[in-house]
Design a protein around this motif. Structure first.
Motif: not given
Length: 373
Positions: A293, A277-278, A296-297, A275, A299-300, A289, A280-281
């Motif tokens: 981070k 998100s992974q 990401i909201e 994913e 992006y989602n 980062y 980025i983590s």
């Protein structure tokens, strides 16, 4: 013998003293001679500035209701004189502005910076070489008008050679024009794919930046700029691959080399997760980062990596600004100005296209890049 050399009453003693003093003066003055080479160009670049990597200025440009309004608004800026009656012509005119800017910088800078600017112009031309190589490998007919689009004379000659050369002779032609084994080896393969061609040509440009000579005391700043660029592009490649659901075996073709913070093992770690998100983590602990981070909201919500790419580009502008601050009396402002100008032109081309196609301002703005504080 030593008694004669170190006796102040003898001629050899004073030769030695003068030589030592001259050597010390040369060592001490060398950095200052470098700084003097950058005084005028850096002052000029700072005075010109880069207004169109500012959110406020870009928002102002979005006020234009037509392409004519956009041109009129833009041409009030002293550094722009854009022509064209349609979107394509306006974008071409903007591309010309960037080329003219690089040529102006080259003219106003030290001769020791000439090769750096030539590599930047080669970076512009590289997509023409990529496309023509793909045409030859596919057996498509070449369009000789493409040659006129090249900036550098050397690129024009190379394009002509590629058009006239049989497939099996392409590696030798590329080698004769300074391309390394990373390119010629791939072109020798019978089943070369276009993803690999794109990658090795990008690596060629990166290697050109790595190797190009710059004035004394400028190498460290140049290398940091190149390594930051590699990191950003490696992360973008991974993000796009995840979005497009590339096969895992394709990921190794996307690696452009070791950058400032992303080593080969870190790239593999990002490639191995499923994913975005992974991905980025996995970047936690790096400079990249935080901005990802924070994005990401969004992006989602939108489901497009464009949001993340914009965040990375904004960070890249900040990293380049940091290089400028840390190397203010040498190459720093030069790197900042040329990179920011490149983003300026890209932003203005996006706005021109958006206005020409009557897209909503908010949609156009979502594709723009501006600096972060």
């Amino acid at each position: 013998m030593f008694e004669i050399i170190f006796d102040p009453h003898n001629y050899p003693f004073w030769v030695l003293v003068i030589s030592v003093i001259a050597g010390a003066v040369l060592i001490i003055s060398r950095p200052f001679s470098t700084y003097l080479k950058f005084v005028y160009p850096n002052a000029k670049f700072e005075a010109m500035g880069n207004p169109f990597v500012s959110e406020n200025e870009l928002s102002r440009m979005l006020d234009g209701k037509s392409l004519s309004d956009f041109k009129e608004l833009l041409n009030t800026s002293k550094d722009y004189n854009i022509n064209g009656e349609n979107t394509y012509d306006v974008q071409q005119s903007l591309d010309d502005v960037f080329i003219q800017t690089v040529e102006m910088m080259q003219k106003d800078s030290s001769k020791k910076m000439k090769d750096f600017y030539d590599v930047y112009l080669e970076k512009i031309d590289i997509h023409l070489i990529k496309n023509e190589l793909k045409n030859r490998l596919e057996g498509k007919k070449s369009d000789e008008t493409v040659i006129n689009q090249a900036v550098l004379v050397n690129t024009k000659k190379l394009l002509q050679k590629i058009m006239e050369t049989e497939k099996e002779d392409l590696p030798e032609i590329l080698k004769s024009y300074g391309f390394g084994e990373e390119v010629t080896h791939v072109l020798s393969d019978k089943n070369v794919d276009f993803l690999t061609i794109d990658n090795v040509m990008d690596i060629h440009i990166i290697n050109r930046f790595k190797r190009v000579k710059v004035p004394y005391k400028c190498e460290q700043a140049k290398q940091k700029f190149v390594k930051n660029m590699i990191d950003i592009r490696n992360i973008k490649n991974i993000l796009r691959a995840k979005q497009l659901d590339y096969a895992k075996e394709s990921y190794e073709k996307l690696f452009l080399g070791v950058g400032q913070e992303i080593a080969s093992w870190k790239f593999k770690e990002m490639a191995d997760v499923d994913e975005i998100s992974q991905v980025i983590s996995s970047l936690e602990g790096t400079s990249y980062y935080g901005v990802l981070k924070d994005a990401i909201e969004r992006y989602n919500k939108e489901g497009s990596v464009q949001v993340l790419e914009n965040a990375l580009d904004g960070l890249f502008l900040k990293l380049v600004a940091d290089i400028s601050t840390q190397n203010y009396v040498s190459i720093g402002p030069t790197i900042r100005f040329i990179v920011s100008k490149e983003f300026e032109i890209r932003n203005l081309k996006i706005i021109a296209k958006g206005i020409g196609e009557n897209l909503p301002s908010e949609m156009i703005k979502s594709y723009l890049t501006w600096g972060t504080s």
